[in-house]
Each structure stands twice: as C-alpha cells, then as structure tokens.
Enzyme design. Sequence first.
Site, PDB file in Angstrom:
ATOM      1  N   GLY A 176       1.914 -24.587   2.171  1.00 42.72           N
ATOM      2  CA  GLY A 176       2.880 -24.471   3.249  1.00 42.72           C
ATOM      3  C   GLY A 176       4.117 -23.695   2.829  1.00 42.72           C
ATOM      4  N   GLY A 177       5.265 -24.112   3.385  1.00 39.06           N
ATOM      5  CA  GLY A 177       6.521 -23.417   3.106  1.00 39.06           C
ATOM      6  C   GLY A 177       6.900 -23.417   1.643  1.00 39.06           C
ATOM      7  N   GLY A 411       1.604  15.038  -3.756  1.00 45.26           N
ATOM      8  CA  GLY A 411       2.695  14.088  -3.583  1.00 45.26           C
ATOM      9  C   GLY A 411       2.732  13.029  -4.654  1.00 45.26           C
ATOM     10  N   ALA A 412       1.572  12.725  -5.234  1.00 46.71           N
ATOM     11  CA  ALA A 412       1.538  11.709  -6.288  1.00 46.71           C
ATOM     12  C   ALA A 412       2.331  12.175  -7.512  1.00 46.71           C
ATOM     13  CB  ALA A 412       0.099  11.402  -6.675  1.00 46.71           C
TER      14      ALA A 412
END
Length: 521
Positions: A176-177, A411-412
């Site tokens: 959970g949280g 771009g790499a």
Amino acid sequence: MAETAAAASDRTAELAQLKEEAAAGPDEQATARQHAKGKLTARERIDLLLDEGSFHEIEALRRHRASGFGLENKRPYTDGVVTGWGTVHGRTVFVYAHDFRIFGGALGEAHATKIHKIMDMALSAGAPLVSLNDGAGARIQEGVTALAGYGGIFRRNTLASGVIPQISVMLGPCAGGAAYSPALTDFIFMVRETSQMFITGPDVVKAVTGEEITQNGLGGADVHAAVSGVATFAYDDEVTCLEDVRSLLSLLPSNNRETAPRHSPDDPAGRRTEALQEIVPANPNQAYDVRAVVEEIADDGEYFEIQPDWAANVVCALIRLDGHVTGVVANQPAAFAGVLDIHASEKAARFVQFCDAFSIPLVTLVDVPGFLPGVDQEHGGVIRHGAKLLYAYCNATVPRVQLIMRKAYGGAYIVMDSRSIGADISLAWPTNEIAVMGAEGAANVIFRREIAAADDPDAVRSQRIKQYRTELMHPYYAAERGLVDDVIDPAATRSALIGALAMLRPKYTDLPSRKHGNPPV
C-alpha cells in the site's frame, strides 16, 4: 540520606529493567517466529549494519496512547520501531528499523512520530538515513492518524532528497502507501523470498482483474530488481544485503555539503591500461562486456554497480580513481548492442542526478549505436524518457569527462554527455566513430538514387560506404572540429581520466536563478 540513596538505587534498577524489557521485545516465541521465516529481528539487523557498540537508541520507552479495538490493553515499549544513530566505518548514520514482532511492524501515531524525529535529526545533523523496513503497513485500529503518519514520512523523504543519502532496505512486506517512502529514497535493497513491495496485493489483483499471482511474483525482489526497476539490488540473505549497504555508505558523502571520503590507493594513478585494447574489439559490431573496461580503469579493479539487473544495456557504477569516488555511466555492447532505450535512459538519468546532487564527478564511457527503434519504444515515450537523461546531464554541475571508445551515433551521441551539452572534457580512442548514423545507413540515404540506378548496386553501395567512412567517420574528424579535446592511446585511459578529474576538482558553476527546473518525468 540513606533512604534517598536507596530510592535512587531502586529507580536505577527500575530503569535498567524497563530498558531490558524494551530491548528484549515481546517474547521468545515472537523472536522464534521471526527467525523461522528466515528473518532477523530489528536489533539484530541494526547490529549488522552499524559498527560494533556504536548504536545510540532514542525513544526506546515510547508507547502508543491509542484506545479502542483492544489497543489500550497492549502498549509495548518502542511501539514496533527501533530508532537511533550509530556509525558505519566510523561515520555517523541514522537508522530506524521496524520490529515485526510488535503489531507486525504496523505504523501508528507514536510509531510514525518516532520515525519523523529520527528523520529530522538525520537532516539536521547532515548524516545518511537507513530504513530497515519490515512492516504490515498502516495500523488499521488507529485509522486516519496512521495515514497522516505516512504523509509526514513522505514529506521528510522529499525534503531530505539530494541533501543526505537515503537508503531503504526491504526485509519483509511493504504494501500500500507504505511502499512510497522507499520509492522516494536514493537506493532500495531487497532480500529474495522474504521481502515484497506492492500497492495492491495478490488478493486485490485477483478480485479486480482475475489474475492469480503470488506475493513474490507480484512484488518480490527479483521482480523489482530486474523487471520494474523499483529495487536497486536483490540479495539471497539479510547478512549479505546489509554488508553491501555498509559498502555503499563507504562510497557516499554524509551530505551534499561534503565530498565522498577519499582512500589513498595502492594502485598508481599512472598505471597503463594496456588490457583495454584486448577487451574492446576494433570491430564496432563485435560485442564485449563494458564492465571489464570499468574494472580495468578503476582503483584496484573495484567497482560497485548500481541496478545491475535492470536495463542491462547501460552500466552505472561507483568507482574510485586515485582514491576519489567517481560515477561511471557506460553503454553495454553485451546487451542489446548497447543501444539506449526507455529503461536505460531512466536508469542512467537517475544515477546522473544522484551523483550531481552529492558532488560525485562523472565519467561517461560511450559506445552507442543510437536509440532503440520500434513501435513499443515510440508509444512508450522514448522521446520523453530519453530527454530525462539529456536533462540530467545538461543540469549537472559536477566535473564531467566523456570518453568515446568506439561508435557514437546520432542523438544518442549527444545524450551521452557530449561536449555540446556540457561535458568539461571529451576524450576519444583512435577507434572512435562519431556520426549521425552508421556508414551503411548513411550511404543508403545519401546515395539512394545512385545505388538504385547502378548496374551493380552492391559495388556502388560498398564504394559509397567506404567514401562516407573515410570522409566523415575517421577518428580525427571530431577532434579537428573541437568536439573532442584529445584522441588518446587506450593504454593511457586511466591516467588521462585521473588527470582531467584532478584539474576539474575545483570546478564551480553558477546556475541561472530559478526555483527549480521542470524536467520530463
């Protein structure tokens, strides 16, 4: 006077008894049940984490003040969490450890307040915080006050982020949280079979989706270390896990105002790295394990790899160079040819951000054919995720040295800390190939019509590939244009990196005035 002395003696004996009771925990049966699960108790874990005899506990006598549902009749000391500070390799570290034997380690108001206090103390003292997690989540009987306790932890995790190192060690369930606190910290250690993390458990998953899965299958150590990327490390047992927590702490500064501790190495700074020419094949399409490169350049061949089981196409590691802790980001040709993809970009970006936050200089080892193409990648947001790495490098103010070993395409090449985005020094080996794309692809685009019209297309294609490689991809093309500062002999790599980082050590960057940037998340 005698009566006063006797009263004081009685009080002292009472105090000793209370502290002994608090340290012992609920009963021997509860301890036996913990051990039967293959788990240590909270205090046994603290003893393994901290230097012997260094632990100073606070609020050992804290008890909850809740009532209802039988809580008023059960008020154990510590309220299920042990908090305090000690040392690791002689340096102060703060710690809290859930005691699963008490309320299943569940968090209530008093429990949360103890954690809040130790987190505040760690931040004030400027020392790392380690949480040893083994709890059943919020204490349901205390209702919303338990949830508010988690909110206070999350807020403090965020305030401490980038100020002190925060390490979460998962040694039991975390559902959970409660799982969000570890997610806000810098590193997450998990132990196989005994630790799990998930927002909704297997029962809820089955009820909502019809899927059947075990706790480990849903949120076990291997799942989070290799599939989700939530966990940084996974181990077979608690002892080995906590040993590595100590090792990691030895490589980190206490806070963002200090530098990581330097250890004088036996490994000479000028040691030649002749083995690199054997480790890295000249053929740009031949795979190799870049970790062998990291090992060769590091002091005494030692490195501490971060997230080794996730996004294997990029390697992130902490090493020492001439005794100084240094972060390494390296493409891994042994996995998916070393391409960048969604997961690799996220992994490297977070590591770069961590190193920058704690003044750890960066060395980037480049051998990248580009970003991974594909519909899944594009639809999964590779543009946004790739931009995370780009943003992290552009925003980093620590000393940054780039080393291009072989190919660096498209771009790499830019994203892997090129000179154009702020690398302080860019070095390359004579085997480097920097280009928009590989020669084969480039020739097919530039000379498409000529190749199609030729009587012998294969011969023309081969000729144009050779031409493109000769004119635009020779190893000195980038150096001639100032995009590479020096082309070096691979055998001189270690000394070149150490020399560059020594020169950059006083580096200071004055950033534009702003509240904060807005990185792609």
